[in-house]
Scaffold this motif. Structure first.
Motif, PDB file in Angstrom:
ATOM      1  N   GLY A  11       0.808  -1.224   0.000  1.00 62.69           N
ATOM      2  CA  GLY A  11       0.000   0.000   0.000  1.00 62.69           C
ATOM      3  C   GLY A  11       0.838   1.269   0.000  1.00 62.69           C
ATOM      4  O   GLY A  11       1.822   1.399  -0.733  1.00 62.69           O
ATOM      5  N   GLY A  12       0.447   2.185   0.886  1.00 68.37           N
ATOM      6  CA  GLY A  12       0.986   3.538   0.881  1.00 68.37           C
ATOM      7  C   GLY A  12       2.478   3.665   1.128  1.00 68.37           C
ATOM      8  O   GLY A  12       3.119   4.617   0.678  1.00 68.37           O
ATOM      9  N   GLY A  13       3.042   2.750   1.887  1.00 67.00           N
ATOM     10  CA  GLY A  13       4.490   2.751   2.069  1.00 67.00           C
ATOM     11  C   GLY A  13       5.015   3.827   2.999  1.00 67.00           C
ATOM     12  O   GLY A  13       6.179   4.220   2.885  1.00 67.00           O
ATOM     13  N   SER A  14       4.189   4.308   3.941  1.00 66.30           N
ATOM     14  CA  SER A  14       4.728   5.335   4.851  1.00 66.30           C
ATOM     15  C   SER A  14       5.798   4.728   5.766  1.00 66.30           C
ATOM     16  O   SER A  14       6.736   5.421   6.164  1.00 66.30           O
ATOM     17  N   ASN A  15       5.660   3.450   6.093  1.00 61.05           N
ATOM     18  CA  ASN A  15       6.725   2.813   6.885  1.00 61.05           C
ATOM     19  C   ASN A  15       8.013   2.681   6.069  1.00 61.05           C
ATOM     20  O   ASN A  15       9.110   2.854   6.607  1.00 61.05           O
ATOM     21  N   ALA A  92       6.453  -4.233   5.400  1.00 65.34           N
ATOM     22  CA  ALA A  92       5.997  -2.909   5.829  1.00 65.34           C
ATOM     23  C   ALA A  92       4.640  -2.646   5.185  1.00 65.34           C
ATOM     24  O   ALA A  92       4.547  -1.983   4.152  1.00 65.34           O
ATOM     25  N   GLY A  93       3.603  -3.222   5.800  1.00 67.17           N
ATOM     26  CA  GLY A  93       2.279  -3.115   5.197  1.00 67.17           C
ATOM     27  C   GLY A  93       2.141  -4.073   4.030  1.00 67.17           C
ATOM     28  O   GLY A  93       1.493  -3.758   3.031  1.00 67.17           O
ATOM     29  N   ILE A 113       5.660  -5.193  10.826  1.00 69.04           N
ATOM     30  CA  ILE A 113       5.091  -4.163  11.707  1.00 69.04           C
ATOM     31  C   ILE A 113       3.582  -4.345  11.705  1.00 69.04           C
ATOM     32  O   ILE A 113       2.965  -4.495  10.653  1.00 69.04           O
ATOM     33  N   HIS A 114       3.010  -4.345  12.929  1.00 67.60           N
ATOM     34  CA  HIS A 114       1.567  -4.551  13.045  1.00 67.60           C
ATOM     35  C   HIS A 114       0.948  -3.427  13.891  1.00 67.60           C
ATOM     36  O   HIS A 114       1.489  -3.089  14.951  1.00 67.60           O
ATOM     37  N   PRO A 115      -0.209  -2.882  13.475  1.00 65.48           N
ATOM     38  CA  PRO A 115      -0.784  -1.729  14.177  1.00 65.48           C
ATOM     39  C   PRO A 115      -1.674  -2.094  15.362  1.00 65.48           C
ATOM     40  O   PRO A 115      -2.773  -1.566  15.503  1.00 65.48           O
ATOM     41  N   GLN A 127      -6.222  -1.711  14.102  1.00 64.50           N
ATOM     42  CA  GLN A 127      -6.587  -0.449  14.768  1.00 64.50           C
ATOM     43  C   GLN A 127      -8.083  -0.404  15.064  1.00 64.50           C
ATOM     44  O   GLN A 127      -8.513  -0.097  16.182  1.00 64.50           O
ATOM     45  N   LEU A 176       0.258   4.989  13.708  1.00 59.56           N
ATOM     46  CA  LEU A 176       1.192   5.024  12.577  1.00 59.56           C
ATOM     47  C   LEU A 176       2.437   5.860  12.892  1.00 59.56           C
ATOM     48  O   LEU A 176       3.552   5.498  12.525  1.00 59.56           O
ATOM     49  N   GLU A 179       4.648   3.722  14.699  1.00 54.75           N
ATOM     50  CA  GLU A 179       5.214   2.690  13.810  1.00 54.75           C
ATOM     51  C   GLU A 179       6.470   3.234  13.138  1.00 54.75           C
ATOM     52  O   GLU A 179       7.480   2.533  13.001  1.00 54.75           O
TER      53      GLU A 179
HETATM   54  C1  GRF Z   1       0.596  -0.063   8.812  1.00 56.40           C
HETATM   55  O1  GRF Z   1      -0.373   0.327   9.737  1.00 56.40           O
HETATM   56  C2  GRF Z   1       1.196  -1.394   9.188  1.00 56.40           C
HETATM   57  O2  GRF Z   1       1.296  -1.581  10.552  1.00 56.40           O
HETATM   58  C3  GRF Z   1       0.200  -2.360   8.606  1.00 56.40           C
HETATM   59  O3  GRF Z   1      -0.163  -1.799   7.383  1.00 56.40           O
HETATM   60  C4  GRF Z   1      -0.005  -0.384   7.449  1.00 56.40           C
HETATM   61  C5  GRF Z   1       0.892   0.000   6.331  1.00 56.40           C
HETATM   62  O4  GRF Z   1       1.044   1.371   6.206  1.00 56.40           O
HETATM   63  N1  GRF Z   1       0.773  -3.685   8.529  1.00 56.40           N
HETATM   64  P1  GRF Z   1       2.100   1.955   5.172  1.00 56.40           P
HETATM   65  O5  GRF Z   1       1.857   1.268   3.833  1.00 56.40           O
HETATM   66  O6  GRF Z   1       3.477   1.686   5.695  1.00 56.40           O
HETATM   67  O7  GRF Z   1       1.789   3.425   5.101  1.00 56.40           O
END
Ligand code: GRF
Length: 235
Positions: A11-15, A92-93, A113-115, A127, A176, A179
């Motif tokens: 997804g978005g890849g903010s991590n 990472a997501g 990583i888990h929220p 969440q 987040l 995270e």
């Molecule tokens: C994060 O909340 C992560 O913990 C979960 O998926 C989300 C991914 O966010 N596994 P991002 O793609 O890193 O923005």
């Protein structure tokens, strides 16, 4: 040598971005050699490209089995120099369960990583599930990955307070932010070879830097979070 990393996103890849930022800043001694996404439109792929990082989009739908998909991921990682025992993999997501094809290629070197505060609220709505349940504290977890979903030895967790009536949409962004701090921290411990896994337990060797959490400029001053083990300088 900087820790060679493959980052898996859906997804978005903010991590992913938090990893890139900490590397650029000099607090994380790693090099993202490859970003893999199972979704063609994932913004995480754009982030990687914007930072000159090689990318690979692999749709799991093109594979007959999870094993075959994982085998191809490992092959791509090898091509980019992400190889055990030095290399490591970050989910990472990444919304896929992985198999021994990947895990055996990187023993104790695949992180997720888990929220939510595992083992509570595994799955893709951590969440929202926690908020709906009515917990007063939730958070996030970085753990080593095994064959089960959101399972495996826990490296670091961060807790946030939950207000009555919250939902996943209001809680998610606060989680987040944390995270983005605990994942790079866990990776830096791995880069410094300070993590040992003993059954379900992960020991973090006390490092050269004092264990003292420093507030980041972009963290929420009003919501002091419990992070354990404590964040070190730079995270
Ligand atoms: C994060 O909340 C992560 O913990 C979960 O998926 C989300 C991914 O966010 N596994 P991002 O793609 O890193 O923005």
């Amino acid at each position: 040598m900087a820790l060679p990393l493959a980052v898996l996103v859906s997804g978005g890849g903010s991590n992913l971005q938090s990893i890139i930022d900490r590397i650029e800043e000099g607090s994380l001694d790693a090099e993202v050699r490859l970003v893999i996404s199972n979704k063609a439109g994932a913004y995480g792929i754009t982030r990687a490209r914007n930072n000159g990082i090689p990318t690979k989009v692999m749709s799991h739908k093109d594979y007959a089995s999870r094993e075959a998909f994982d085998r191809d991921m490992v092959a791509a990682m090898r091509e980019h120099g992400v190889i055990a025992p030095e290399g490591a993999v970050v989910m990472a997501g990444f919304m896929r369960i992985v198999t021994p094809e990947l895990l055996d290629a990187f023993p104790n070197r695949v992180m997720n990583i888990h929220p939510a505060l595992l083992p509570s609220f595994p799955g893709i709505h951590g969440q929202g599930d926690a908020a709906e349940y009515g917990v007063r504290i939730s958070g996030c977890t970085v753990h080593f990955v095994d064959e089960k979903m959101d399972n495996g030895p826990i490296i670091i967790q961060a807790a946030v307070p939950v207000q009555a009536g919250e939902d996943g949409d209001s809680l998610g962004p606060r989680i987040l932010k944390l995270e983005h701090r605990i994942l790079p921290q866990a990776l830096q411990w791995l880069a410094e070879e300070r993590l040992t896994v003993d059954g379900r337990h992960v020991h973090v060797k006390v490092g050269p830097k004092p264990l003292a959490a420093q507030p980041r400029a972009d963290s929420e001053p009003s919501a002091p979070a419990l992070v354990w083990p404590p964040l070190e300088e730079g995270f």
